[in-house]
Design a protein around this motif. Structure first.
Motif, PDB file in Angstrom:
ATOM      1  N   ARG A 276       0.844  -1.203   0.000  1.00  0.00           N
ATOM      2  CA  ARG A 276       0.000   0.000   0.000  1.00  0.00           C
ATOM      3  C   ARG A 276       0.880   1.253   0.000  1.00  0.00           C
ATOM      4  O   ARG A 276       0.627   2.209  -0.723  1.00  0.00           O
ATOM      5  CB  ARG A 276      -0.932  -0.005   1.218  1.00  0.00           C
ATOM      6  N   LEU A 277       1.923   1.239   0.807  1.00  0.00           N
ATOM      7  CA  LEU A 277       2.819   2.400   0.881  1.00  0.00           C
ATOM      8  C   LEU A 277       3.461   2.658  -0.491  1.00  0.00           C
ATOM      9  O   LEU A 277       3.525   3.799  -0.956  1.00  0.00           O
ATOM     10  CB  LEU A 277       3.904   2.181   1.943  1.00  0.00           C
ATOM     11  N   ALA A 278       3.905   1.578  -1.146  1.00  0.00           N
ATOM     12  CA  ALA A 278       4.521   1.733  -2.482  1.00  0.00           C
ATOM     13  C   ALA A 278       3.529   2.392  -3.435  1.00  0.00           C
ATOM     14  O   ALA A 278       3.895   3.285  -4.215  1.00  0.00           O
ATOM     15  CB  ALA A 278       4.962   0.374  -3.018  1.00  0.00           C
ATOM     16  N   GLY A 279       2.258   1.998  -3.353  1.00  0.00           N
ATOM     17  CA  GLY A 279       1.214   2.603  -4.196  1.00  0.00           C
ATOM     18  C   GLY A 279       1.039   4.075  -3.869  1.00  0.00           C
ATOM     19  O   GLY A 279       0.957   4.916  -4.777  1.00  0.00           O
ATOM     20  N   GLU A 280       1.021   4.396  -2.585  1.00  0.00           N
ATOM     21  CA  GLU A 280       0.845   5.795  -2.163  1.00  0.00           C
ATOM     22  C   GLU A 280       1.994   6.676  -2.654  1.00  0.00           C
ATOM     23  O   GLU A 280       1.806   7.847  -2.938  1.00  0.00           O
ATOM     24  CB  GLU A 280       0.794   5.883  -0.634  1.00  0.00           C
ATOM     25  N   LEU A 281       3.181   6.086  -2.717  1.00  0.00           N
ATOM     26  CA  LEU A 281       4.353   6.884  -3.126  1.00  0.00           C
ATOM     27  C   LEU A 281       4.384   7.132  -4.635  1.00  0.00           C
ATOM     28  O   LEU A 281       5.133   7.983  -5.111  1.00  0.00           O
ATOM     29  CB  LEU A 281       5.654   6.200  -2.674  1.00  0.00           C
ATOM     30  N   GLY A 282       3.550   6.414  -5.370  1.00  0.00           N
ATOM     31  CA  GLY A 282       3.406   6.635  -6.812  1.00  0.00           C
ATOM     32  C   GLY A 282       4.744   6.627  -7.528  1.00  0.00           C
ATOM     33  O   GLY A 282       5.541   5.708  -7.370  1.00  0.00           O
ATOM     34  N   GLY A 283       5.018   7.704  -8.264  1.00  0.00           N
ATOM     35  CA  GLY A 283       6.255   7.771  -9.068  1.00  0.00           C
ATOM     36  C   GLY A 283       7.429   8.385  -8.339  1.00  0.00           C
ATOM     37  O   GLY A 283       8.424   8.747  -8.967  1.00  0.00           O
ATOM     38  N   ARG A 284       7.346   8.509  -7.019  1.00  0.00           N
ATOM     39  CA  ARG A 284       8.442   9.163  -6.280  1.00  0.00           C
ATOM     40  C   ARG A 284       9.722   8.346  -6.304  1.00  0.00           C
ATOM     41  O   ARG A 284       9.698   7.116  -6.266  1.00  0.00           O
ATOM     42  CB  ARG A 284       8.042   9.362  -4.812  1.00  0.00           C
ATOM     43  N   ALA A 285      10.825   9.031  -6.334  1.00  0.00           N
ATOM     44  CA  ALA A 285      12.125   8.356  -6.291  1.00  0.00           C
ATOM     45  C   ALA A 285      12.577   8.226  -4.833  1.00  0.00           C
ATOM     46  O   ALA A 285      12.338   9.129  -4.028  1.00  0.00           O
ATOM     47  CB  ALA A 285      13.141   9.163  -7.080  1.00  0.00           C
ATOM     48  N   ILE A 286      13.209   7.100  -4.512  1.00  0.00           N
ATOM     49  CA  ILE A 286      13.809   6.908  -3.180  1.00  0.00           C
ATOM     50  C   ILE A 286      15.306   6.678  -3.386  1.00  0.00           C
ATOM     51  O   ILE A 286      15.710   5.671  -3.971  1.00  0.00           O
ATOM     52  CB  ILE A 286      13.172   5.710  -2.449  1.00  0.00           C
TER      53      ILE A 286
END
Ligand SMILES: NC(=O)c1ccc[n+]([C@@H]2O[C@H](COP(=O)([O-])OP(=O)(O)OC[C@H]3O[C@@H](n4cnc5c(N)ncnc54)[C@H](OP(=O)(O)O)[C@@H]3O)[C@@H](O)[C@H]2O)c1
Length: 231
Positions: free
Chosen positions: A66-76
């Motif tokens: 779910r967190l990965a989905g919330e972060l969308g296209g953000r880079a880490i």
């Protein structure tokens, strides 16, 4: 601006990582089990606006997805696998081991960092630095183990080291690095008051090692002073 995702961000080493990275101008994705109860972290995020809070129990794979989905296209840029538990205690030692607890320690200390790396790989690949950090422990070292005991913790960190070593090899071709770090024996709830190292010193040291990282160091095991540790 670089972005770091930190697990177990509400106290101990995770909290100090948030503090120092935000002070250095990074965007900090501060993850903890219960953000609504993380008063110190909430107050820090008010003082240092680069910090955002995210709910994450690392043992819960659906929450990771779910967190990965919330972060969308953000880079880490840096995935910082910090959350961990000790698990061992006098009543939970050889002779009366709680095997369900052992599995839970593995879920948190070993499986979660791998699951986070697997799920967040697209976000990491999108970044400049492309680095996965595992906060392990020298207690996971076979060579260093001269006192025995702590079967749950030692085995979970040894397995974490083995998994991260493989990830380092498997991801090298994609330019993703893996750093395996021992924070020292540090004054936190886990480390206790007799620990010789402050969270400030440990985190400043680990940030230096992370900053100086090149792929040549991928899959290697260092302490917070940058000294290579025995497996
Ligand atoms: N302190 C030391 O001397 C030392 C030495 C070697 C290695 N380490 C390693 O350093 C890391 C940080 O340790 P620390 O000293 O800061 O420990 P700590 O003070 O006990 O803090 C542990 C952190 O992990 C979080 N956590 C535990 N289970 C979690 C879960 N299922 N999901 C999300 N978060 C969870 C805790 O959150 P809650 O508040 O929700 O419980 C807390 O934020 C650990 O991996 C530890 O093994 C520490």
């Amino acid at each position: 601006m670089s972005t770091v995702l930190i697990t177990g961000a509400n106290r101990g080493l995770g909290f100090e990582f948030c503090h120092q990275y935000a002070a250095a101008g990074w965007n900090v994705l501060a993850c903890c089990r219960r953000p609504q109860a993380a008063k110190n972290l909430e107050a820090l995020a008010v003082r240092q606006p680069g910090i955002s809070l995210h709910a994450l129990d690392v043992a819960d794979h659906r929450q990771i997805e779910r967190l990965a989905g919330e972060l969308g296209g953000r880079a880490i840029d840096v995935l910082l696998n910090n959350a961990g538990v000790y698990g061992d205690s006098k009543p939970n030692a050889f002779g009366s081991i709680d095997y369900d607890r052992w599995l839970e320690v593995f879920r948190i200390n070993t499986l979660a960092p791998v699951k986070l790396a697997e799920t967040l790989l697209p976000h990491i690949m999108r970044s400049q630095r492309k680095l996965i950090v595992a906060i392990t422990s020298l207690m996971g070292s076979m060579t260093d183990n001269s006192s025995g005991g702590a079967i749950l913790y030692r085995s979970s960190k040894a397995a974490l080291n083995a998994a991260m070593k493989s990830l380092a090899i498997d991801l090298r071709g994609r330019g993703v690095g893996v750093l395996i770090l021992h924070p020292g024996w540090v004054k936190t709830d886990m480390g206790g008051t007799n620990a010789p190292t402050s969270p400030e010193e440990s985190i400043a040291g680990m940030r230096r090692v992370i900053d100086q990282f090149t792929l040549e160091a991928s899959g290697r095991f260092f302490n917070f002073k940058g000294q290579e540790q025995p497996w």
